[in-house]
Design a protein around this motif. Sequence first.
Motif, short mmCIF file in Angstrom:
data_model
loop_
_atom_site.label_atom_id
_atom_site.label_comp_id
_atom_site.label_asym_id
_atom_site.label_seq_id
_atom_site.Cartn_x
_atom_site.Cartn_y
_atom_site.Cartn_z
N UNK A 1 0.84 -1.20 0.00
CA UNK A 1 0.00 0.00 0.00
C UNK A 1 0.88 1.24 0.00
N UNK A 2 0.70 2.08 -1.02
CA UNK A 2 1.43 3.35 -1.07
C UNK A 2 0.63 4.33 -1.91
N UNK B 1 7.71 6.34 0.79
CA UNK B 1 7.21 6.90 -0.46
C UNK B 1 5.76 7.38 -0.32
N UNK B 2 4.98 6.67 0.50
CA UNK B 2 3.60 7.09 0.74
C UNK B 2 3.59 8.44 1.45
N UNK B 3 4.49 8.63 2.40
CA UNK B 3 4.58 9.91 3.10
C UNK B 3 4.90 11.05 2.16
N UNK B 4 5.86 10.82 1.25
CA UNK B 4 6.24 11.84 0.27
C UNK B 4 5.10 12.05 -0.74
N UNK B 5 4.58 10.94 -1.25
CA UNK B 5 3.52 11.02 -2.26
C UNK B 5 2.27 11.69 -1.74
N UNK B 6 1.85 11.34 -0.53
CA UNK B 6 0.66 11.96 0.05
C UNK B 6 0.85 13.46 0.23
#
Length: 276
Positions: A72-73, A115-120
């Motif tokens: 999940x990302x 990557x989820x933190x950056x992408x979000x």
Amino acid sequence: MHHQVSADQDQIVDKRTLRRVFWRSFHLQGSFNYERMQALGYLYAMIPILLKLYPKKSDLAAALKRHLEFFNTTPAVSSFVMGISTAMEEKNAREKGVFDSSSINAIKVALMGPLAGIGDSFFWGTFRVIAAGIGISLASQGNILGAILFLVLYNIPHFFLRYKGTFWGYNQGTTLLSSLYEKGNMEKVSYCAGILGLIVIGAMTGTLVQFTTPLEISIQGATVNLQETLDQIMPNILPLGLTLLLFLMLKKGVKVNYIMIGIIAVGILGKWAGIL
């Protein structure tokens, strides 16, 4: 757009196949579920790669099963991870029995959280807000360009990063793997990635699993709030306990459908009894 795929005499994956991964990455959330989230979509995107790398059915089956693990990302950055997975699968196909295939999922899990933190932050918190602000200002005046501009302004960086990310991930993955093997650090990276992945999954248990009790116990005239007492022992101890119980049930071979029905039943009965 032209992209350079790293030159390697043993290279199996070509640009055409990587482009197929890019297009398929848009189906990442097509089969989103609460057991493995984006795993089915991730596998769907990787199928062209796996078919190309593993002509033998047993090897293909193992690779397909490998990419059904939890993932999940942020969708916009998912193709970068797919590119890295492609480089690692290619290495695994060339060096069967030597390459540690478990490191493929370890790297995936380690990357999905950061990557989820950056992408979000960029896509949900920045690009979407800016695009929506411009779109709403026009739409509120009855201008149809508001909706069009919103979609265009949001999707230009989205499509660019998603497309380029597939090739960046593959090229960086290939270069990084070669460097790690030359220096003999691949085992250390796999080990550290596994630890980071477990930390990410552990943190998700505390933030995504909502399980509390309003139960109060009277002891010699004093009322004790059970939830507050448990939080003093260890915050989120109930979500942790529930997660471990479900994990144990899965290890024992209990079917997921039975577990889900059991959770629903316990939730209804617990709410009726006033303990949940």
